[in-house]
Design a protein around this motif. Structure first.
Motif, mmCIF file in Angstrom:
data_model
loop_
_atom_site.group_PDB
_atom_site.id
_atom_site.type_symbol
_atom_site.label_atom_id
_atom_site.label_comp_id
_atom_site.label_asym_id
_atom_site.label_seq_id
_atom_site.Cartn_x
_atom_site.Cartn_y
_atom_site.Cartn_z
ATOM 1 N N TYR A 193 -0.725 5.619 4.353
ATOM 2 C CA TYR A 193 -1.301 4.694 5.671
ATOM 3 C C TYR A 193 -3.241 4.476 5.317
ATOM 4 C CZ TYR A 193 -2.961 3.734 10.458
ATOM 5 O OH TYR A 193 -4.209 3.080 11.592
ATOM 6 N N PRO A 194 -4.094 6.217 4.564
ATOM 7 C CA PRO A 194 -5.541 5.591 4.328
ATOM 8 C C PRO A 194 -5.464 4.203 3.605
ATOM 9 C CG PRO A 194 -4.711 8.013 4.182
ATOM 10 C CD PRO A 194 -3.615 6.815 4.248
ATOM 11 N N ILE A 195 -4.703 3.349 2.741
ATOM 12 C CA ILE A 195 -4.103 2.806 1.494
ATOM 13 C C ILE A 195 -4.028 1.292 1.822
ATOM 14 C CG2 ILE A 195 -4.128 1.487 -0.441
ATOM 15 C CD1 ILE A 195 -5.558 4.299 -0.984
ATOM 16 N N TYR A 196 -3.275 1.900 3.256
ATOM 17 C CA TYR A 196 -3.370 0.324 4.150
ATOM 18 C C TYR A 196 -4.174 -0.139 5.035
ATOM 19 C CZ TYR A 196 -0.709 -2.175 8.001
ATOM 20 O OH TYR A 196 -0.323 -3.376 8.443
ATOM 21 N N VAL A 197 -4.207 0.329 6.178
ATOM 22 C CA VAL A 197 -5.688 0.697 6.506
ATOM 23 C C VAL A 197 -7.039 -0.148 6.230
ATOM 24 C CG1 VAL A 197 -7.783 1.190 8.300
ATOM 25 C CG2 VAL A 197 -5.399 2.189 8.555
ATOM 26 N N LEU A 198 -7.526 0.629 4.869
ATOM 27 C CA LEU A 198 -7.778 -0.047 4.036
ATOM 28 C C LEU A 198 -8.097 -1.548 3.329
ATOM 29 C CD1 LEU A 198 -11.289 0.425 2.789
ATOM 30 C CD2 LEU A 198 -9.569 1.586 0.952
ATOM 31 N N THR A 199 -6.852 -1.427 2.850
ATOM 32 C CA THR A 199 -6.805 -3.450 1.733
ATOM 33 C C THR A 199 -6.238 -3.961 2.793
ATOM 34 O OG1 THR A 199 -5.007 -1.735 1.341
ATOM 35 C CG2 THR A 199 -4.996 -4.151 0.911
ATOM 36 N N GLU A 200 -5.762 -3.735 4.225
ATOM 37 C CA GLU A 200 -6.031 -4.456 6.119
ATOM 38 C C GLU A 200 -8.070 -4.991 6.131
ATOM 39 O OE1 GLU A 200 -3.144 -3.904 9.680
ATOM 40 O OE2 GLU A 200 -4.750 -2.413 9.176
ATOM 41 N N ASN A 201 -7.850 -4.109 6.047
ATOM 42 C CA ASN A 201 -9.524 -5.179 6.342
ATOM 43 C C ASN A 201 -10.076 -5.879 5.094
ATOM 44 O OD1 ASN A 201 -11.008 -3.730 8.400
ATOM 45 N ND2 ASN A 201 -9.914 -1.739 8.002
ATOM 46 N N LEU A 202 -10.158 -5.894 3.036
ATOM 47 C CA LEU A 202 -10.090 -6.345 2.590
ATOM 48 C C LEU A 202 -9.685 -7.484 2.456
ATOM 49 C CD1 LEU A 202 -10.174 -3.212 0.104
ATOM 50 C CD2 LEU A 202 -11.897 -3.940 0.597
ATOM 51 N N ALA A 219 1.117 -0.822 0.277
ATOM 52 C CA ALA A 219 -0.270 0.193 0.495
ATOM 53 C C ALA A 219 0.858 1.106 -0.086
ATOM 54 C CB ALA A 219 -0.623 -0.351 1.333
ATOM 55 N N SER A 220 0.240 2.133 -0.585
ATOM 56 C CA SER A 220 0.974 3.363 -0.475
ATOM 57 C C SER A 220 1.413 4.115 0.467
ATOM 58 C CB SER A 220 0.883 4.077 -1.777
ATOM 59 O OG SER A 220 -0.482 4.623 -1.620
ATOM 60 N N MET A 239 3.898 1.081 2.384
ATOM 61 C CA MET A 239 5.654 1.099 1.803
ATOM 62 C C MET A 239 5.728 2.525 2.402
ATOM 63 S SD MET A 239 6.574 1.764 -1.767
ATOM 64 C CE MET A 239 5.792 3.557 -2.273
ATOM 65 N N THR A 240 5.371 3.453 3.019
ATOM 66 C CA THR A 240 5.645 4.794 3.546
ATOM 67 C C THR A 240 5.117 4.815 5.074
ATOM 68 O OG1 THR A 240 3.802 5.584 3.130
ATOM 69 C CG2 THR A 240 5.695 5.619 1.320
ATOM 70 N N GLN A 241 5.460 3.844 5.543
ATOM 71 C CA GLN A 241 5.223 3.629 7.109
ATOM 72 C C GLN A 241 6.637 4.221 7.942
ATOM 73 O OE1 GLN A 241 6.103 -0.277 8.893
ATOM 74 N NE2 GLN A 241 5.549 -0.202 10.747
ATOM 75 N N GLY A 242 5.315 5.616 9.005
ATOM 76 C CA GLY A 242 6.308 6.688 9.172
ATOM 77 C C GLY A 242 6.619 7.682 8.821
ATOM 78 N N GLN A 243 5.142 7.861 7.968
ATOM 79 C CA GLN A 243 5.462 9.261 6.897
ATOM 80 C C GLN A 243 4.554 10.132 7.550
ATOM 81 O OE1 GLN A 243 7.558 11.041 4.361
ATOM 82 N NE2 GLN A 243 5.776 12.343 3.858
ATOM 83 N N LEU A 249 1.484 -4.727 -11.314
ATOM 84 C CA LEU A 249 -0.009 -3.968 -11.018
ATOM 85 C C LEU A 249 0.143 -3.113 -10.055
ATOM 86 C CD1 LEU A 249 -2.571 -4.840 -12.352
ATOM 87 C CD2 LEU A 249 -3.202 -6.393 -10.287
ATOM 88 N N VAL A 250 -0.966 -1.972 -10.909
ATOM 89 C CA VAL A 250 -0.933 -0.673 -9.746
ATOM 90 C C VAL A 250 -2.648 -0.916 -9.828
ATOM 91 C CG1 VAL A 250 -0.569 1.217 -9.807
ATOM 92 C CG2 VAL A 250 1.481 0.355 -10.583
ATOM 93 N N ILE A 251 -2.758 -0.388 -8.931
ATOM 94 C CA ILE A 251 -4.451 -0.630 -8.218
ATOM 95 C C ILE A 251 -4.352 0.258 -7.927
ATOM 96 C CG2 ILE A 251 -6.078 -1.459 -7.398
ATOM 97 C CD1 ILE A 251 -5.166 -4.248 -7.693
ATOM 98 N N ALA A 252 -5.324 2.191 -8.687
ATOM 99 C CA ALA A 252 -6.062 3.106 -8.426
ATOM 100 C C ALA A 252 -7.195 3.203 -7.135
ATOM 101 C CB ALA A 252 -5.723 3.926 -9.268
#
Length: 318
Positions: free
Chosen positions: A48-57, A45-46, A69-73, A118-121
């Motif tokens: 945090y918001p996308i990471y949390v969303l993906t965690e649920n999916l 996931a690029s 990928m940008t953990q700590g940003q 593969l990139v999913i936007a």
């Protein structure tokens, strides 16, 4: 006797070795690359918001893992530069899940390094708000000017629900064997988001048409979901603060409307206090939800706190 002790010790050593192997199969190395042999699908996931969303999916999809990928940003990705560690992480991934809408300016660099990735936007095909960039008072918003799309869509719960659907469909196409599990996880999370959306709608009855000044471009979507009228937006960061002229314009605009909600990040409280001191504006600290504890429910809990902050501000007017 000695032989039995020796065999016993050898048995203990074998068991410890097997336990150590099992641990190694479930732990990632610190360089960010995936190391689990049991992982079937590896997602990145690029931010945090996308990471949390993906965690649920992927909650009900065995053998699927996601890395932020940008953990700590702590802020947005506008100035983020890919690192060697990021490149390695993307090289090991089956898909790169991004927000899109101009948030990931490093995407071209990533594509050059991993052309077959593969990139999913999550914003593909979505209606987006236009960004106001630097401060613009209400009277200037009617003028024709070039405005970029605002990619901070997760701050609107309904648009965030659309992001969940878009990512779910992308994951199902990528991994057809897990399609049913992705679908189940999506519906489970969407039910939670639907309840959250109802809370937004209930609050919007009170905030419809209420003037607002934004201290973060992400708050445009939050204000839009609550039906607020945006008077001005102050684009701030660590290197940019509002000028005296900009603050004077905002004060004049708020006085014209009688009052306003100042939607701010806590870091810019002092600037908001200058405006509030000269007007009847109410200060509301909002979390742009760019960081958190990494738990799957962190988006929902964070958004609930934002809604509660607005509710508390409104009560001071009663």
């Amino acid at each position: 006797m000695f032989r039995r002790k020796l065999l016993f010790l050898l048995g203990i050593m074998v068991l410890l070795s097997l336990a150590g192997y099992a641990v190694c199969c479930t732990v990632r190395q610190e360089n960010g690359s995936f190391q689990e042999e049991s992982t079937r699908i590896r997602l990145v996931a690029s931010f945090y918001p996308i990471y949390v969303l993906t965690e649920n999916l992927i909650a009900e999809v065995p053998g699927t893992a996601v890395e932020n990928m940008t953990q700590g940003q702590s802020g947005c990705l506008h100035d983020y530069q890919l690192t060697t560690k990021d490149m390695q992480l993307l090289s090991d991934a089956d898909a790169f899940l991004i927000n899109g809408a101009g948030m990931e300016l490093f995407l071209e660099q990533a594509a050059e390094h991993c052309p077959e990735l593969l990139v999913i936007a999550a914003t593909q095909g979505m209606d987006l708000l236009k960004g106001m960039g630097h401060s613009h008072a209400h009277e200037y918003l009617e003028e024709e000017q070039e405005q970029e799309e605002n990619g901070h869509v997760w701050m609107d719960v309904e648009r965030y629900r659309k992001q969940a659907l878009i990512l779910c469909e992308g994951l199902k196409q990528m991994d057809s064997s897990g399609a049913e599990a992705y679908e189940r996880a999506y519906h489970a999370y969407d039910k939670i988001l639907e309840e959250l959306s109802l809370e937004v709608q209930e609050l919007a009855v009170k905030t419809e048409g209420m003037p607002a000044v934004l201290f973060h471009e992400a708050f445009a979507y939050f204000a839009d979901s609550l039906g607020m009228e945006v008077l001005a937006e102050l684009a701030l960061d660590e290197e940019q603060v509002p000028s005296a002229g900009e603050i004077a314009e905002v004060i004049e605009e708020i006085r014209y409307h009688g009052t306003a909600l100042l939607l701010i990040e806590e870091a810019y409280l002092s600037h908001a206090q200058k405006i509030a001191k000269e007007t009847n504006a109410l200060i509301v600290c909002i979390d742009p939800l760019l960081t958190g504890d990494g738990s799957p429910d962190s988006y929902v809990s964070g958004m609930k706190e934002n809604l509660a902050a607005v509710e508390a501000a409104l009560k001071t007017q009663e």
